[in-house]
Design a protein around this motif. Structure first.
Motif, short mmCIF file in Angstrom:
data_model
loop_
_atom_site.label_atom_id
_atom_site.label_comp_id
_atom_site.label_asym_id
_atom_site.label_seq_id
_atom_site.Cartn_x
_atom_site.Cartn_y
_atom_site.Cartn_z
N GLY A 81 0.55 0.98 2.15
CA GLY A 81 1.00 1.91 1.12
C GLY A 81 2.43 1.71 0.67
O GLY A 81 3.25 1.12 1.37
N THR A 148 3.42 5.39 -6.00
CA THR A 148 2.62 5.41 -4.78
C THR A 148 1.49 4.39 -4.92
O THR A 148 1.06 4.06 -6.01
N GLU A 150 -1.82 2.73 -2.08
CA GLU A 150 -2.40 2.75 -0.72
C GLU A 150 -2.79 1.36 -0.24
O GLU A 150 -3.58 1.22 0.68
#
Length: 183
Positions: A81, A148, A150
């Motif tokens: 991430g 962001t 993952e």
């Protein structure tokens, strides 16, 4: 002469460094992401304890005491991430995530305890393991999309810790002056 700055950290293996390098390059290409400092791929690490300015004699004694970690067991953790610290529109740090395992937490607490015995102070914030990719926001515009991801970058075998000396004028900036191998 000014005292040198130091920190204790887990180095990344070349595999994880190579997986994070293109991520950094992609982030650098984004015109909205302006940072003063992008971490050199060879400087990527997981900090256990930042020491700051320290006297040579204290560092010499710390090197000896770090040898106690030869008895600590190796362990693995996942690197996964992308995230940030600070304001999401003007992040102070962009990082790759590190799994907060029990062995990692134990190792960090033991390093912290050792450093307290030498007179360094405790960190006020809870331990949040991460790998800094960029820091010191320099942008003039706010980021409009969340920073962001993952993505899985791999497993890291934690088989050693390093005491690093910081050389701000160099690139890479960090020099491992003591390496302690875990069992």
């Amino acid at each position: 002469m000014a005292e040198s700055h130091y920190f204790i950290a887990i180095p990344l293996d070349e595999n994880i460094q190579q997986k994070l390098k293109p991520v950094q390059e992609q982030l650098k290409k984004d015109p909205a992401l302006e940072f003063k400092n992008w971490t050199h791929p060879q400087d990527l690490h997981i900090t256990l304890k930042f020491l700051g300015a320290s006297a040579d004699n204290t560092i010499k004694e710390l090197k000896k005491s770090l040898q106690q970690f030869h008895q600590s067991d190796r362990f693995s953790l996942e690197v996964r991430g992308i995230g940030h610290f600070g304001n999401p529109q003007k992040p102070r740090v962009v990082w790759a995530g590190v799994e907060k395992t029990s062995p990692l937490t134990t190792l960090q607490k033991e390093v912290e305890s050792l450093c307290l015995a030498f007179g360094w102070t405790s960190e006020n914030r809870p331990y949040r393991p991460h790998i800094t990719l960029a820091k010191k926001w320099a942008g003039t515009e706010k980021i409009s999309t969340p920073l962001t991801d993952e993505q899985f970058f791999g497993s890291l075998l934690v088989d050693r810790i390093h005491l690093y000396q910081i050389h701000p004028a160099q690139n890479p900036k960090y020099d491992a002056i003591e390496i302690v191998r875990l069992k």
